[in-house]
Design an enzyme around this catalytic site. Structure first.
Site, PDB file in Angstrom:
ATOM      1  N   ARG A   1       0.829  -1.213   0.000  1.00  0.00           N
ATOM      2  CA  ARG A   1       0.000   0.000   0.000  1.00  0.00           C
ATOM      3  C   ARG A   1       0.865   1.266   0.000  1.00  0.00           C
ATOM      4  O   ARG A   1       0.590   2.214  -0.725  1.00  0.00           O
ATOM      5  CB  ARG A   1      -0.965   0.007   1.186  1.00  0.00           C
ATOM      6  CG  ARG A   1      -2.049  -1.053   1.064  1.00  0.00           C
ATOM      7  CD  ARG A   1      -2.961  -1.076   2.271  1.00  0.00           C
ATOM      8  NE  ARG A   1      -2.174  -1.353   3.468  1.00  0.00           N
ATOM      9  CZ  ARG A   1      -2.498  -0.963   4.696  1.00  0.00           C
ATOM     10  NH1 ARG A   1      -3.601  -0.279   4.900  1.00  0.00           N
ATOM     11  NH2 ARG A   1      -1.742  -1.262   5.722  1.00  0.00           N
ATOM     12  N   ASN A  54      -6.081  -3.197   2.186  1.00  0.00           N
ATOM     13  CA  ASN A  54      -5.991  -4.635   2.413  1.00  0.00           C
ATOM     14  C   ASN A  54      -7.389  -5.207   2.588  1.00  0.00           C
ATOM     15  O   ASN A  54      -8.266  -4.557   3.153  1.00  0.00           O
ATOM     16  CB  ASN A  54      -5.192  -4.938   3.681  1.00  0.00           C
ATOM     17  CG  ASN A  54      -3.706  -4.688   3.524  1.00  0.00           C
ATOM     18  OD1 ASN A  54      -3.186  -4.659   2.422  1.00  0.00           O
ATOM     19  ND2 ASN A  54      -3.025  -4.513   4.637  1.00  0.00           N
TER      20      ASN A  54
END
Length: 93
Positions: A21, A39
Site C-alpha cells: 500500500r 488490504n
C-alpha cells in the site's frame, strides 16, 4: 491526450505486510494517479485507480518489481470515473 480510465483491481499473492500500500500510494501520487488502496481480510489487496492506461500500467509494473512483493494474480476491470478525488490514498487497517 490519453483517455482517463478508472480500474478496480484485486492483487493476490504476497501483497500484505510487504509495503504494498505504501509503495503504490507513493508511486501513484508521483505520477498523478487518483484513487485508493486497501488490504482485504482474505489476504488480497484491493485498489481503485484512475488515470491514463499508460500510468496505471506503470504502477502495476512498478509494484511487480518491488523486492518483497510477489503478485500471483491480478483481476482488473474498468469501472466508471469518480470525480472529486485529489490524490491516491491508503484505506482501512
Amino acid at each position: 491526450m490519453s483517455e482517463i480510465v478508472r480500474k478496480h483491481i484485486i492483487f493476490s499473492g504476497r501483497v500484505q505486510g510487504v509495503g504494498f500500500r505504501w509503495h503504490s500510494k507513493n508511486f501513484a501520487n508521483s505520477v498523478g494517479l487518483k484513487g485508493w488502496v486497501q488490504n482485504l481480510y482474505d489476504g488480497t489487496v484491493e485498489m481503485e485507480v484512475q488515470g491514463t492506461e499508460e500510468k496505471i500500467d506503470r504502477l502495476i509494473q512498478y509494484m511487480e518489481e518491488r523486492t518483497y512483493v510477489e503478485i500471483s494474480g491480478i483481476e482488473a476491470k474498468e469501472i466508471p470515473l469518480v470525480s472529486g478525488e485529489y490524490a491516491f490514498v491508503e484505506r482501512g487497517w
